[in-house]
Design a protein around this motif. Structure first.
Motif, PDB file in Angstrom:
ATOM      1  N   HIS A  11      34.049  79.584  10.105  1.00 47.37           N
ATOM      2  CA  HIS A  11      33.375  79.545   8.765  1.00 47.37           C
ATOM      3  C   HIS A  11      33.274  81.468   8.931  1.00 47.37           C
ATOM      4  N   ALA A  12      33.146  81.737   7.475  1.00 49.77           N
ATOM      5  CA  ALA A  12      32.694  82.838   7.494  1.00 49.77           C
ATOM      6  C   ALA A  12      31.414  82.722   6.636  1.00 49.77           C
ATOM      7  N   HIS A  13      30.141  84.125   7.227  1.00 56.74           N
ATOM      8  CA  HIS A  13      29.186  83.920   6.854  1.00 56.74           C
ATOM      9  C   HIS A  13      29.369  86.003   5.761  1.00 56.74           C
ATOM     10  N   VAL A  14      28.627  85.508   4.501  1.00 55.83           N
ATOM     11  CA  VAL A  14      28.902  86.195   3.258  1.00 55.83           C
ATOM     12  C   VAL A  14      27.351  86.502   3.656  1.00 55.83           C
ATOM     13  N   TYR A  15      26.350  88.174   4.131  1.00 53.39           N
ATOM     14  CA  TYR A  15      25.743  88.505   4.251  1.00 53.39           C
ATOM     15  C   TYR A  15      25.051  89.594   2.704  1.00 53.39           C
ATOM     16  N   PHE A  16      24.036  89.389   2.785  1.00 46.91           N
ATOM     17  CA  PHE A  16      23.694  90.001   1.355  1.00 46.91           C
ATOM     18  C   PHE A  16      22.272  91.067   1.386  1.00 46.91           C
ATOM     19  N   VAL A  68      41.130  84.484   5.221  1.00 45.85           N
ATOM     20  CA  VAL A  68      40.155  86.230   5.623  1.00 45.85           C
ATOM     21  C   VAL A  68      41.189  87.086   4.845  1.00 45.85           C
ATOM     22  N   PRO A  69      42.447  87.375   4.928  1.00 51.44           N
ATOM     23  CA  PRO A  69      43.034  88.708   4.191  1.00 51.44           C
ATOM     24  C   PRO A  69      41.760  88.921   2.705  1.00 51.44           C
ATOM     25  N   LEU A  71      39.349  88.010   1.917  1.00 47.35           N
ATOM     26  CA  LEU A  71      38.037  88.521   2.062  1.00 47.35           C
ATOM     27  C   LEU A  71      38.126  90.058   2.568  1.00 47.35           C
ATOM     28  N   MET A  72      38.942  90.456   3.168  1.00 49.47           N
ATOM     29  CA  MET A  72      39.159  92.195   3.600  1.00 49.47           C
ATOM     30  C   MET A  72      39.352  92.779   2.035  1.00 49.47           C
ATOM     31  N   LEU A  73      39.908  92.094   1.691  1.00 53.45           N
ATOM     32  CA  LEU A  73      40.264  93.010   0.164  1.00 53.45           C
ATOM     33  C   LEU A  73      39.839  92.865  -0.772  1.00 53.45           C
ATOM     34  N   ASN A  74      38.613  92.349  -0.813  1.00 58.04           N
ATOM     35  CA  ASN A  74      37.621  91.710  -1.883  1.00 58.04           C
ATOM     36  C   ASN A  74      36.071  91.823  -1.768  1.00 58.04           C
ATOM     37  N   ARG A  75      35.854  92.151  -0.245  1.00 55.64           N
ATOM     38  CA  ARG A  75      34.190  91.651  -0.502  1.00 55.64           C
ATOM     39  C   ARG A  75      33.843  93.279  -0.653  1.00 55.64           C
ATOM     40  N   GLY A  76      33.911  93.905  -1.015  1.00 62.67           N
ATOM     41  CA  GLY A  76      33.517  95.711  -1.465  1.00 62.67           C
ATOM     42  C   GLY A  76      32.154  95.916  -0.448  1.00 62.67           C
ATOM     43  N   GLU A  77      31.430  95.755  -0.267  1.00 62.44           N
ATOM     44  CA  GLU A  77      29.809  96.517   0.322  1.00 62.44           C
ATOM     45  C   GLU A  77      29.527  95.923   1.361  1.00 62.44           C
ATOM     46  N   LEU A  78      30.464  94.336   1.152  1.00 66.30           N
ATOM     47  CA  LEU A  78      29.534  92.598   1.593  1.00 66.30           C
ATOM     48  C   LEU A  78      30.111  93.268   3.262  1.00 66.30           C
ATOM     49  N   ASP A  79      29.437  92.589   4.140  1.00 64.83           N
ATOM     50  CA  ASP A  79      29.617  92.212   5.533  1.00 64.83           C
ATOM     51  C   ASP A  79      29.539  90.813   5.744  1.00 64.83           C
ATOM     52  N   ILE A  80      30.858  90.185   6.457  1.00 63.07           N
ATOM     53  CA  ILE A  80      31.183  88.784   6.498  1.00 63.07           C
ATOM     54  C   ILE A  80      30.899  88.601   8.260  1.00 63.07           C
ATOM     55  N   LEU A  81      30.447  87.862   8.438  1.00 60.39           N
ATOM     56  CA  LEU A  81      31.368  87.591   9.855  1.00 60.39           C
ATOM     57  C   LEU A  81      32.082  86.320   9.871  1.00 60.39           C
ATOM     58  N   VAL A  82      33.157  86.500  10.428  1.00 59.31           N
ATOM     59  CA  VAL A  82      33.872  85.384  10.431  1.00 59.31           C
ATOM     60  C   VAL A  82      34.173  84.513  12.019  1.00 59.31           C
ATOM     61  N   HIS A  83      33.777  83.297  12.331  1.00 59.54           N
ATOM     62  CA  HIS A  83      34.180  83.115  13.168  1.00 59.54           C
ATOM     63  C   HIS A  83      34.588  81.415  13.355  1.00 59.54           C
ATOM     64  N   PRO A  84      35.507  80.544  14.626  1.00 57.68           N
ATOM     65  CA  PRO A  84      35.532  79.968  14.689  1.00 57.68           C
ATOM     66  C   PRO A  84      34.920  78.823  14.829  1.00 57.68           C
ATOM     67  N   LEU A  85      35.591  77.043  15.103  1.00 59.55           N
ATOM     68  CA  LEU A  85      34.810  76.786  15.773  1.00 59.55           C
ATOM     69  C   LEU A  85      35.304  75.308  16.636  1.00 59.55           C
ATOM     70  N   SER A  86      34.644  76.221  17.588  1.00 60.54           N
ATOM     71  CA  SER A  86      35.746  75.076  18.711  1.00 60.54           C
ATOM     72  C   SER A  86      34.050  74.641  19.943  1.00 60.54           C
ATOM     73  N   GLY A  87      33.502  74.796  19.406  1.00 63.58           N
ATOM     74  CA  GLY A  87      32.310  73.692  19.693  1.00 63.58           C
ATOM     75  C   GLY A  87      30.865  74.457  20.677  1.00 63.58           C
ATOM     76  N   ASP A  88      31.575  75.294  21.064  1.00 72.33           N
ATOM     77  CA  ASP A  88      30.715  76.190  21.607  1.00 72.33           C
ATOM     78  C   ASP A  88      29.778  77.155  20.672  1.00 72.33           C
ATOM     79  N   ASP A  89      28.956  77.585  20.320  1.00 67.43           N
ATOM     80  CA  ASP A  89      28.055  77.729  18.995  1.00 67.43           C
ATOM     81  C   ASP A  89      28.141  79.552  19.564  1.00 67.43           C
ATOM     82  N   VAL A  90      27.358  79.626  20.990  1.00 69.68           N
ATOM     83  CA  VAL A  90      26.970  80.966  21.804  1.00 69.68           C
ATOM     84  C   VAL A  90      28.339  81.596  21.234  1.00 69.68           C
ATOM     85  N   GLU A  91      29.523  80.909  21.776  1.00 73.10           N
ATOM     86  CA  GLU A  91      31.096  82.008  22.098  1.00 73.10           C
ATOM     87  C   GLU A  91      31.376  82.618  20.409  1.00 73.10           C
TER      88      GLU A  91
END
Length: 123
Positions: A11-16, A68-69, A71-91
């Motif tokens: 998942h990538a969560h795009v914050y604004f 992901v690269p 997103l790195m280059l095109n996100r502008g001022e946006l903050d983005i969380l990228v995380h795996p789906l491993s079966g443990d939401d906290v981790e």
């Protein structure tokens, strides 16, 4: 011996906020035109563990190296969380997460109470 953790996708969560909403909208459209992703709802307010407005991009592991690269280059001022789906939401949202831009304070307690865990706990 500990078992290896398997990643089933990302998942990538795009914050604004009001000042970056136009850029977030542009990024959302551009991603949909270039990549095979599942785009989540547009949320203008904080929700779940997320501290402000955001939308989610869900994608498979094979796309990580290209998306992901981009997103790195095109996100502008946006903050983005990228995380795996491993079966443990906290981790996934903490130990295994990576940030594009500035890290935001997520409500990890929310995930501890309601999230999925590899050990079978949570929801």
């Amino acid at each position: 011996m500990q078992q290896a953790i398997t990643v089933t996708g990302y998942h990538a969560h795009v914050y604004f906020d009001e000042n970056s909403k136009t850029r977030a909208s542009w990024l959302r459209e551009a991603v949909q035109q270039r990549f095979e992703v599942s785009v989540g709802r547009w949320r203008d307010q904080a929700y779940g563990p997320h501290p402000c407005g955001a939308y989610q991009l869900a994608f498979d592991a094979a796309q990580f190296g290209e998306l992901v690269p981009w997103l790195m280059l095109n996100r502008g001022e946006l903050d983005i969380l990228v995380h795996p789906l491993s079966g443990d939401d906290v981790e996934d949202h903490s130990d295994f997460a990576m940030w594009l831009g500035q890290p935001l304070d997520l409500d990890i307690a929310y995930l501890r109470e309601r999230g999925q865990r590899r050990d079978g706990g949570g929801s």
